[in-house]
Design an enzyme around this catalytic site. Sequence first.
Site, PDB file in Angstrom:
ATOM      1  N   CYS A   2      -7.312  38.278  -3.924  1.00 36.06           N
ATOM      2  CA  CYS A   2      -7.431  39.075  -2.959  1.00 36.06           C
ATOM      3  C   CYS A   2      -7.072  40.777  -2.372  1.00 36.06           C
ATOM      4  O   CYS A   2      -6.233  40.902  -4.115  1.00 36.06           O
ATOM      5  CB  CYS A   2      -6.357  38.782  -1.382  1.00 36.06           C
ATOM      6  SG  CYS A   2      -6.638  37.691  -1.327  1.00 36.06           S
ATOM      7  N   ARG A  27     -11.314  40.349  -7.596  1.00 38.60           N
ATOM      8  CA  ARG A  27     -10.352  39.398  -7.639  1.00 38.60           C
ATOM      9  C   ARG A  27     -10.371  38.756  -5.859  1.00 38.60           C
ATOM     10  O   ARG A  27      -9.702  37.999  -5.497  1.00 38.60           O
ATOM     11  CB  ARG A  27      -9.502  40.508  -6.254  1.00 38.60           C
ATOM     12  CG  ARG A  27      -8.358  41.347  -7.559  1.00 38.60           C
ATOM     13  CD  ARG A  27      -7.624  42.186  -7.637  1.00 38.60           C
ATOM     14  NE  ARG A  27      -5.979  41.365  -7.183  1.00 38.60           N
ATOM     15  CZ  ARG A  27      -5.005  41.433  -7.647  1.00 38.60           C
ATOM     16  NH1 ARG A  27      -5.429  42.041  -8.881  1.00 38.60           N
ATOM     17  NH2 ARG A  27      -4.130  41.018  -7.037  1.00 38.60           N
ATOM     18  N   TRP A  74      -9.865  36.553  -0.555  1.00 39.24           N
ATOM     19  CA  TRP A  74     -10.428  35.386  -1.561  1.00 39.24           C
ATOM     20  C   TRP A  74      -9.228  34.366  -0.730  1.00 39.24           C
ATOM     21  O   TRP A  74      -8.467  34.349  -0.173  1.00 39.24           O
ATOM     22  CB  TRP A  74      -9.367  34.779  -2.469  1.00 39.24           C
ATOM     23  CG  TRP A  74      -9.570  34.105  -3.456  1.00 39.24           C
ATOM     24  CD1 TRP A  74     -10.771  33.623  -4.059  1.00 39.24           C
ATOM     25  CD2 TRP A  74      -9.007  32.825  -3.250  1.00 39.24           C
ATOM     26  NE1 TRP A  74     -11.150  32.618  -4.196  1.00 39.24           N
ATOM     27  CE2 TRP A  74      -9.476  32.127  -3.789  1.00 39.24           C
ATOM     28  CE3 TRP A  74      -7.310  31.809  -3.022  1.00 39.24           C
ATOM     29  CZ2 TRP A  74      -9.203  30.475  -4.458  1.00 39.24           C
ATOM     30  CZ3 TRP A  74      -6.845  31.462  -3.473  1.00 39.24           C
ATOM     31  CH2 TRP A  74      -7.449  30.525  -4.196  1.00 39.24           C
ATOM     32  N   ASN A 100      -1.890  40.926   0.883  1.00 34.63           N
ATOM     33  CA  ASN A 100      -2.238  40.234  -0.394  1.00 34.63           C
ATOM     34  C   ASN A 100      -1.160  38.998  -0.257  1.00 34.63           C
ATOM     35  O   ASN A 100       0.541  39.661  -0.388  1.00 34.63           O
ATOM     36  CB  ASN A 100      -1.921  40.376  -2.160  1.00 34.63           C
ATOM     37  CG  ASN A 100      -3.185  40.900  -1.721  1.00 34.63           C
ATOM     38  OD1 ASN A 100      -4.181  41.294  -1.191  1.00 34.63           O
ATOM     39  ND2 ASN A 100      -3.333  42.016  -2.872  1.00 34.63           N
ATOM     40  N   GLY A 101      -0.840  37.930  -0.389  1.00 39.65           N
ATOM     41  CA  GLY A 101       0.190  36.685  -0.450  1.00 39.65           C
ATOM     42  C   GLY A 101       0.764  35.930   0.605  1.00 39.65           C
ATOM     43  O   GLY A 101      -0.774  35.321   1.402  1.00 39.65           O
ATOM     44  N   GLU A 482     -10.722  24.019 -22.673  1.00 36.93           N
ATOM     45  CA  GLU A 482     -10.746  25.430 -22.157  1.00 36.93           C
ATOM     46  C   GLU A 482     -12.884  25.635 -22.278  1.00 36.93           C
ATOM     47  O   GLU A 482     -12.860  25.639 -21.449  1.00 36.93           O
ATOM     48  CB  GLU A 482     -10.322  26.308 -23.437  1.00 36.93           C
ATOM     49  CG  GLU A 482     -10.654  27.840 -23.247  1.00 36.93           C
ATOM     50  CD  GLU A 482     -11.005  28.376 -21.431  1.00 36.93           C
ATOM     51  OE1 GLU A 482     -11.381  29.291 -22.221  1.00 36.93           O
ATOM     52  OE2 GLU A 482     -10.652  27.364 -21.398  1.00 36.93           O
ATOM     53  N   LYS A 486     -14.787  26.351 -18.520  1.00 37.17           N
ATOM     54  CA  LYS A 486     -15.393  27.237 -18.761  1.00 37.17           C
ATOM     55  C   LYS A 486     -16.922  26.817 -18.158  1.00 37.17           C
ATOM     56  O   LYS A 486     -17.402  27.063 -17.354  1.00 37.17           O
ATOM     57  CB  LYS A 486     -15.989  28.255 -20.342  1.00 37.17           C
ATOM     58  CG  LYS A 486     -14.634  28.645 -20.699  1.00 37.17           C
ATOM     59  CD  LYS A 486     -13.991  30.428 -19.636  1.00 37.17           C
ATOM     60  CE  LYS A 486     -12.861  31.260 -20.282  1.00 37.17           C
ATOM     61  NZ  LYS A 486     -12.055  30.284 -19.301  1.00 37.17           N
ATOM     62  N   GLU A 489     -15.667  26.400 -15.251  1.00 34.89           N
ATOM     63  CA  GLU A 489     -16.077  27.466 -13.479  1.00 34.89           C
ATOM     64  C   GLU A 489     -17.130  27.771 -12.900  1.00 34.89           C
ATOM     65  O   GLU A 489     -17.469  28.925 -12.001  1.00 34.89           O
ATOM     66  CB  GLU A 489     -14.760  28.325 -14.483  1.00 34.89           C
ATOM     67  CG  GLU A 489     -13.206  28.089 -14.572  1.00 34.89           C
ATOM     68  CD  GLU A 489     -12.768  29.079 -15.223  1.00 34.89           C
ATOM     69  OE1 GLU A 489     -11.325  29.004 -14.896  1.00 34.89           O
ATOM     70  OE2 GLU A 489     -12.832  29.540 -16.403  1.00 34.89           O
ATOM     71  N   HIS A 505     -10.862   5.655 -25.383  1.00 34.65           N
ATOM     72  CA  HIS A 505      -9.855   4.806 -24.387  1.00 34.65           C
ATOM     73  C   HIS A 505     -10.140   5.075 -22.851  1.00 34.65           C
ATOM     74  O   HIS A 505      -9.275   5.713 -22.283  1.00 34.65           O
ATOM     75  CB  HIS A 505      -8.419   5.270 -24.893  1.00 34.65           C
ATOM     76  CG  HIS A 505      -7.840   4.813 -26.402  1.00 34.65           C
ATOM     77  ND1 HIS A 505      -7.147   3.848 -26.642  1.00 34.65           N
ATOM     78  CD2 HIS A 505      -8.528   5.543 -27.303  1.00 34.65           C
ATOM     79  CE1 HIS A 505      -6.570   3.295 -27.419  1.00 34.65           C
ATOM     80  NE2 HIS A 505      -7.075   4.577 -28.350  1.00 34.65           N
ATOM     81  N   LYS A 604      -9.532  36.186  -9.477  1.00 37.08           N
ATOM     82  CA  LYS A 604      -8.789  37.087 -10.965  1.00 37.08           C
ATOM     83  C   LYS A 604      -8.047  36.103 -11.283  1.00 37.08           C
ATOM     84  O   LYS A 604      -6.752  35.723 -12.481  1.00 37.08           O
ATOM     85  CB  LYS A 604      -9.342  38.248 -11.214  1.00 37.08           C
ATOM     86  CG  LYS A 604      -8.759  38.526 -12.497  1.00 37.08           C
ATOM     87  CD  LYS A 604      -9.978  37.931 -13.657  1.00 37.08           C
ATOM     88  CE  LYS A 604      -9.441  38.314 -15.432  1.00 37.08           C
ATOM     89  NZ  LYS A 604     -10.511  37.322 -16.599  1.00 37.08           N
TER      90      LYS A 604
END
Length: 609
Positions: A2, A27, A74, A100-101, A482, A486, A489, A505, A604
Site C-alpha cells: 500500500c 506498492r 494492496w 498502511n498496516g 529463485e 521469478k 511471480e 525422490h 513490492k
Amino acid sequence: MCGIVCYIGYREALPILLEGLKKLEYRGYDSAGISLLSGKSLETIKATGKIAALEEKIKNTPLDGFLGIGHTRWATHGAPTENNAHPHTSFDGKIAVVHNGIIENYAILKAKLQEEGIEFKSDTDTEVVAHLIARFYQGDLKKAVLQALAKLEGAFGLGVICKDQPDVLIGARRGSPLIFGIGDGGEYYLASDVSAIINYTQKVIYLDDNDIVIAKRNGYELQNLHSQIVQREVQNVDFDIESVAKGGFEHFMLKEIFEQPEALRNTMRGRLLINEGTAKLSGLDANIRELRSINRIIITACGTSYYAGMVGEYMIEELAGVPVEVEYASEFRYRNPIIKPGTLVLCISQSGETADTLAAMKEAHHKGATVLGICNAVGSSIARVSDGGVYLHAGPEIGVASTKAFSGQVLVLSMIALLLGRQRRVSFEQGMEIATAISKIPELVEETLKLNDAILEIAKKYKDAKNFLYLGRHYNYPVAMEGALKLKEISYIHAEGYPAAEMKHGPIALIDENMPVVVIAPKDALFDKILSNVREIKARGGKVIAITSEEKNPLDDIADDIVRIPNTISMLAPIITCIPLQLLAYHIAVLRGNNVDQPRNLAKSVTVE
C-alpha cells in the site's frame, strides 16, 4: 505494501497526490483514492483498479484545495472494491484517514462502535480508525488522534485530515514506514516511500515507531504517542529522479535487470581491498572485533532475500568455517529460537521494511544476539534498528519481482564471507583470488546480458508451458528456487526449484515431453553429477534448458536449448546464473501479455503479515 502520499501547503494538492500515487503504484494497485479539503467541504473520490481509473473518475469532478491525502491499496482486510478503498471517512463526514498496516483488534473496536449506532460502509480494519478519531474529536484533531491511537493494537502508518481544521495534517507511525517531507515556504508531505515526494523535496524525516507529526502551514512538531516532544534528524535524500524512470525500457523490471552491472559496481565500490585480499564494510566497523568471536550465524529473510541468504550460508561456511542457519523470518518470529552468546543474526530485506524480517530482528535483539542488517533502502526501519549492517546501494527497485537486489545481496554476502574468512582461515593468497574474482563480476554480468535476444527465442518456445522444473546443485540450488519464484511471480506458470539430486525422490514422476526443465550446470566440480540428472530427464522425454559455461561440453549433445554464461569461481556463480533466469521469466511473462511490473496479488514491500 500500500502507498500513502499526503500534502499541505500553498499549491494545489490534487496534482501532487496523483503524481505521488503513480510513483507508489508498485506498492499496491487494487484500488486508489484521494480526499481533499476543497473550500469548506471534504471531498473523497475512490476507484478500483490502477491510478489511471482514479484519474478518469476525477476528470468528471474537478477539485481544488491545498490539503489532501491519497492512497493506493494492496488488499488485506476486505476485497479490492470501491467501498474498501482508502481514504476512509468518519460517520459524521469530518475525518478522512489513509492507513498502511493492520489493526489487530479492529473486530473488537468495530463491535463497540456498532453498539453505539455507528454504521460501517466497508469491510476494512481502517474504517475503525476514522470512526474512533471522530468519536473523540471535540475541536482538537491532535488530541482526538492520540486518544484513538491509544486504543489501537497492531501496525499503522497513518495520514489524517479533518474538515473543521483545514490547516492541519497529521501523520503517525507504528510498525509501518512513514516519511515526513519538508518543502519550501511552509509545505509538507507524508509518504510511505520517498519516491512519492522526491520531485518536491529532498529534505525528509524518517519517523520512528510511535512518532506523531503535526504539520501546519506555519510549521510542524514531532511528538510521541505520550505527547512528549521528540527530536528527529532532517536528512537530505540522495535520490536521482531519473533513476525511477524507465529510461527507454518497456518495463521497470527489464531496466533493473540491465542495471545490474552498474548496481553491482556501486555495491562493491570502496569495499573491496584486493591488495589485502579482504573487504572493508564500514557498516560493520563497530562490530568488527565481535565478529571475530562469533560461533554461529542465523540469516533471516523472506522471499528472494531468503534465497540470497541460502547462497550466503554456503559462502560463509566454506570460507569462515562458522555454522550458518537460514530461517524464514515469518517462522523465526513465532518460534522460541535458541540464541546463545556468540550468535550473530543477519537480517536481509530489499526494502528494509519487511514486517516479518523486522519482527525477527526485534526477537533476536530481545534474545541478546548481535543483529546486522543488509538492505537497499537508506533510512529504512531495519537499517535503523540493527546494530550495524551494509547497504546495497543498488538504487531504487520499482519492479515488484526483485532482480538487482538479489544479485546485490549475494555480492554483499560474498564480501561478508570474505571478511569473516580472512579473520579465520582464508589465506592472503586465497583472499586475493576471491577478491579479484568479485571485482570482475560486473563485467561478467554485462557479458551475460548480451544473451537477452537468445533467451527471448527460448521464451517463445516455452511460453505456453503449464509447469516448469528448475534444478541446481550446491551454490546453484538456491538460484534454482529463485528462478522458479521469478517465473511464478510474473508469468503465473507453476514452477518448482529443487536440488538436482532430489529429482529422483519425487519430481521425476512429473517429467514428460510437456515439462520444461531448467538445469543450472556451470562447468564446476559437480558438473558430472548434474550431467547424469540431465540424461535421466531426457530418457523420460523432458525438455532441457541448460544454463552452462562458455566452453564446449557434453550438454551440447543432450540439452534442447543451451545458454552459455561466462565462468567465475563457484561461490560467485549465482550472480551470473540468476541473470538468464530473470530474463527467461521476464520474456515469458511479456509474451503471455502479463504486467511484469505489477503482477497480480503481489506488492513490492510486505509491511504486514
